[in-house]
Motif scaffolding. Structure first.
Motif, PDB file in Angstrom:
ATOM      1  N   LYS A   1       6.582  -6.765  -6.016  1.00 22.36           N
ATOM      2  CA  LYS A   1       5.916  -7.548  -7.049  1.00 22.36           C
ATOM      3  C   LYS A   1       6.567  -7.960  -8.299  1.00 22.36           C
ATOM      4  O   LYS A   1       6.168  -8.775  -9.085  1.00 22.36           O
ATOM      5  N   LYS A   2       7.577  -7.142  -8.380  1.00 24.01           N
ATOM      6  CA  LYS A   2       8.537  -7.406  -9.738  1.00 24.01           C
ATOM      7  C   LYS A   2       9.205  -8.529  -9.229  1.00 24.01           C
ATOM      8  O   LYS A   2       9.975  -9.226 -10.058  1.00 24.01           O
ATOM      9  N   HIS A   3       9.469  -8.787  -8.037  1.00 26.65           N
ATOM     10  CA  HIS A   3      10.342 -10.036  -7.539  1.00 26.65           C
ATOM     11  C   HIS A   3       9.699 -11.285  -7.102  1.00 26.65           C
ATOM     12  O   HIS A   3      10.302 -12.226  -7.072  1.00 26.65           O
ATOM     13  N   THR A   4       8.335 -11.153  -6.812  1.00 28.68           N
ATOM     14  CA  THR A   4       7.580 -12.240  -6.366  1.00 28.68           C
ATOM     15  C   THR A   4       6.264 -12.394  -6.537  1.00 28.68           C
ATOM     16  O   THR A   4       5.346 -10.863  -6.737  1.00 28.68           O
ATOM     17  N   ASP A   5       5.675 -13.315  -6.831  1.00 27.38           N
ATOM     18  CA  ASP A   5       4.304 -13.509  -6.727  1.00 27.38           C
ATOM     19  C   ASP A   5       3.569 -13.755  -5.429  1.00 27.38           C
ATOM     20  O   ASP A   5       1.972 -13.733  -5.581  1.00 27.38           O
ATOM     21  N   MET A   6       4.147 -13.858  -4.393  1.00 24.50           N
ATOM     22  CA  MET A   6       3.569 -13.904  -3.153  1.00 24.50           C
ATOM     23  C   MET A   6       2.800 -12.854  -3.041  1.00 24.50           C
ATOM     24  O   MET A   6       3.006 -11.518  -3.056  1.00 24.50           O
ATOM     25  N   PRO A   7       1.799 -12.864  -1.987  1.00 26.64           N
ATOM     26  CA  PRO A   7       1.106 -11.678  -1.386  1.00 26.64           C
ATOM     27  C   PRO A   7       2.011 -10.915  -0.707  1.00 26.64           C
ATOM     28  O   PRO A   7       2.826 -11.480   0.021  1.00 26.64           O
ATOM     29  N   VAL A   8       1.624  -9.283  -0.524  1.00 27.03           N
ATOM     30  CA  VAL A   8       2.278  -8.452   0.212  1.00 27.03           C
ATOM     31  C   VAL A   8       1.562  -7.786   0.869  1.00 27.03           C
ATOM     32  O   VAL A   8       0.667  -7.120   0.925  1.00 27.03           O
ATOM     33  N   ALA A   9       1.787  -8.134   2.275  1.00 28.24           N
ATOM     34  CA  ALA A   9       1.175  -7.290   3.474  1.00 28.24           C
ATOM     35  C   ALA A   9       1.985  -6.273   4.047  1.00 28.24           C
ATOM     36  O   ALA A   9       3.161  -6.468   4.090  1.00 28.24           O
ATOM     37  N   VAL A  10       1.561  -5.106   4.228  1.00 31.79           N
ATOM     38  CA  VAL A  10       2.057  -3.979   4.796  1.00 31.79           C
ATOM     39  C   VAL A  10       1.859  -3.475   5.949  1.00 31.79           C
ATOM     40  O   VAL A  10       0.560  -3.493   6.374  1.00 31.79           O
ATOM     41  N   GLY A  11       2.872  -3.396   6.905  1.00 29.91           N
ATOM     42  CA  GLY A  11       2.618  -2.980   8.488  1.00 29.91           C
ATOM     43  C   GLY A  11       3.536  -1.826   8.825  1.00 29.91           C
ATOM     44  O   GLY A  11       4.456  -1.390   8.045  1.00 29.91           O
ATOM     45  N   PHE A  12       3.386  -1.479  10.173  1.00 31.13           N
ATOM     46  CA  PHE A  12       3.961  -0.572  10.874  1.00 31.13           C
ATOM     47  C   PHE A  12       3.361   0.707  10.755  1.00 31.13           C
ATOM     48  O   PHE A  12       3.230   1.331   9.488  1.00 31.13           O
ATOM     49  N   GLY A  13       2.719   1.403  11.911  1.00 32.26           N
ATOM     50  CA  GLY A  13       2.369   2.674  11.889  1.00 32.26           C
ATOM     51  C   GLY A  13       0.695   2.721  11.460  1.00 32.26           C
ATOM     52  O   GLY A  13       0.286   4.082  11.324  1.00 32.26           O
ATOM     53  N   ILE A  14       0.022   1.789  11.208  1.00 35.99           N
ATOM     54  CA  ILE A  14      -1.334   1.962  10.619  1.00 35.99           C
ATOM     55  C   ILE A  14      -2.081   2.058  11.794  1.00 35.99           C
ATOM     56  O   ILE A  14      -2.176   1.163  12.857  1.00 35.99           O
ATOM     57  N   ARG A  15      -2.957   2.846  12.027  1.00 32.08           N
ATOM     58  CA  ARG A  15      -3.615   3.147  13.464  1.00 32.08           C
ATOM     59  C   ARG A  15      -5.189   3.586  13.039  1.00 32.08           C
ATOM     60  O   ARG A  15      -6.022   3.266  13.940  1.00 32.08           O
ATOM     61  N   THR A  16      -5.597   4.000  11.882  1.00 35.54           N
ATOM     62  CA  THR A  16      -7.040   4.285  11.596  1.00 35.54           C
ATOM     63  C   THR A  16      -7.711   3.501  10.443  1.00 35.54           C
ATOM     64  O   THR A  16      -6.800   3.186   9.732  1.00 35.54           O
ATOM     65  N   PRO A  17      -9.034   3.446  10.290  1.00 37.82           N
ATOM     66  CA  PRO A  17      -9.640   2.929   9.236  1.00 37.82           C
ATOM     67  C   PRO A  17      -9.004   3.540   7.810  1.00 37.82           C
ATOM     68  O   PRO A  17      -9.002   2.910   6.955  1.00 37.82           O
ATOM     69  N   GLU A  18      -8.850   4.756   7.713  1.00 40.02           N
ATOM     70  CA  GLU A  18      -8.388   5.493   6.617  1.00 40.02           C
ATOM     71  C   GLU A  18      -6.995   5.011   6.212  1.00 40.02           C
ATOM     72  O   GLU A  18      -6.934   4.720   5.238  1.00 40.02           O
ATOM     73  N   GLN A  19      -6.158   4.953   7.185  1.00 37.77           N
ATOM     74  CA  GLN A  19      -4.745   4.288   7.123  1.00 37.77           C
ATOM     75  C   GLN A  19      -4.872   3.133   6.546  1.00 37.77           C
ATOM     76  O   GLN A  19      -3.947   2.519   5.562  1.00 37.77           O
ATOM     77  N   ALA A  20      -5.484   2.232   7.052  1.00 39.69           N
ATOM     78  CA  ALA A  20      -5.870   0.574   6.799  1.00 39.69           C
ATOM     79  C   ALA A  20      -6.167   0.656   5.392  1.00 39.69           C
ATOM     80  O   ALA A  20      -5.991  -0.217   4.379  1.00 39.69           O
ATOM     81  N   ALA A  21      -7.273   1.348   4.915  1.00 38.44           N
ATOM     82  CA  ALA A  21      -8.049   1.530   3.715  1.00 38.44           C
ATOM     83  C   ALA A  21      -6.781   2.024   2.735  1.00 38.44           C
ATOM     84  O   ALA A  21      -6.932   1.377   1.384  1.00 38.44           O
ATOM     85  N   GLU A  22      -6.148   2.916   3.098  1.00 38.76           N
ATOM     86  CA  GLU A  22      -5.077   3.517   1.930  1.00 38.76           C
ATOM     87  C   GLU A  22      -3.959   2.127   1.462  1.00 38.76           C
ATOM     88  O   GLU A  22      -3.619   2.175   0.443  1.00 38.76           O
ATOM     89  N   VAL A  23      -3.496   1.585   2.530  1.00 40.70           N
ATOM     90  CA  VAL A  23      -2.682   0.453   2.378  1.00 40.70           C
ATOM     91  C   VAL A  23      -3.160  -1.020   1.865  1.00 40.70           C
ATOM     92  O   VAL A  23      -2.855  -1.378   0.473  1.00 40.70           O
ATOM     93  N   ALA A  24      -4.720  -1.086   2.110  1.00 42.43           N
ATOM     94  CA  ALA A  24      -5.284  -2.067   1.447  1.00 42.43           C
ATOM     95  C   ALA A  24      -5.586  -1.928  -0.152  1.00 42.43           C
ATOM     96  O   ALA A  24      -5.917  -2.678  -0.720  1.00 42.43           O
ATOM     97  N   ALA A  25      -5.503  -0.550  -0.367  1.00 46.77           N
ATOM     98  CA  ALA A  25      -5.860  -0.277  -1.645  1.00 46.77           C
ATOM     99  C   ALA A  25      -4.856  -0.722  -2.422  1.00 46.77           C
ATOM    100  O   ALA A  25      -5.320  -0.897  -3.828  1.00 46.77           O
TER     101      ALA A  25
END
Length: 277
Positions: free
Chosen positions: A203-227
């Motif tokens: 975010k220091k380099h861009t105003d674009m949205p950042v989506a994070v992937g690889f290894g997310i398998r559970t709702p809890e992991q998805a929530a942790e990333v989406a937070a």
């Protein structure tokens, strides 16, 4: 240029104060009709952005699960032309959910870059993620795609340092896809602290949205990333739900679609709970 579907979707997510869910499925896995039924039900299940994999015979960046999905699709007769047809069929009922095609350059090169861009736009494709085209090759596809109005989404990784990042971000649009772990897809997951640090740095380099992937398998992991990120990307675990719904001879079972859609709904619920309170 008018605001694109991707721009509208991420703006809506920001206004709602939540991260999004980006889902990946392979076009034509395990067959066209089943894959299309999954695709058209993903938005109602909670997918905010859809990545649709273009099957390829040599997917070097993908783990065993997505490799197998691509081979199932190819064995069922899936082609790049049929992938574009699937997007066009989807657009008949849904003109708001962004679709990004993900894959490798070879099928596009064989199809013809100019014709592909024209046909992709006509079908309703919003962007491309081409994992084997670095910024040094932008004149091959990235620049003509951007000029025509197709977003070109770039990958950043833990080894993309601050010196390299500006080059990676050049000509990137739509969002930046942060690959949170090194290696092939579907093998392990990054810690929440590592994701937070990476998103902060990007975010220091861009105003674009950042989506994070690889290894997310559970709702809890998805929530942790989406937070902490603008979206969580789930692919391998969804593709594995497709495989789990196959009969021993590889035919789609009666509960396959429901199994996939139900799993995506659980991920979406996790994502939507991430910033509550």
């Amino acid at each position: 240029m008018s605001e694109s579907r991707l721009e509208r979707r991420f703006a809506a997510l920001k206004s709602e104060g939540r991260g999004g869910l980006v889902t990946f499925t392979t076009a034509g896995d395990p067959d066209y009709d089943t894959a299309f039924e999954i695709l058209k039900r993903l938005p109602d299940a909670g997918a905010d952005v859809i990545e649709l994999g273009m099957p390829f015979s040599d997917p070097m960046a993908d783990g065993p699960s997505i490799q197998a999905a691509g081979l199932r699709a190819l064995d069922a007769g899936m082609t790049l032309r049929k992938t574009l047809q699937m997007v066009s069929d989807f657009r008949a009922a849904d003109d708001t959910t962004p679709i990004v095609l993900m894959g490798y350059y070879n099928p596009i090169y064989s199809y013809g870059v100019d014709v592909f861009i024209k046909d992709a736009l006509a079908a309703g494709v919003d962007g491309l993620i081409i994992v084997d085209l670095p910024p040094e090759e932008d004149d091959e596809l990235c620049e003509p795609a951007n000029a025509a109005g197709l977003h070109f989404v770039r990958l950043a990784t833990p080894t993309t340092d601050d010196a390299r990042l500006p080059k990676v971000l050049t000509n990137t649009s739509g969002f930046i896809y942060y690959v949170s772990i090194m290696g092939i897809t579907g093998t392990k997951a990054a810690s929440g602290d590592a994701v937070r640090a990476a998103v902060t740095r990007l975010k220091k380099h861009t105003d674009m949205p950042v989506a994070v992937g690889f290894g997310i398998r559970t709702p809890e992991q998805a929530a942790e990333v989406a937070a902490v990120a603008d979206a969580a990307v789930v692919g391998t675990a969804i593709v594995e739900r497709v495989k789990a719904g196959l009969s021993p001879d590889g035919i789609a079972g009666p509960n396959l679609v429901e199994g996939v859609v139900g799993y995506v709904a659980s991920l979406a619920a996790g994502v939507r709970s991430a910033r509550q309170g």
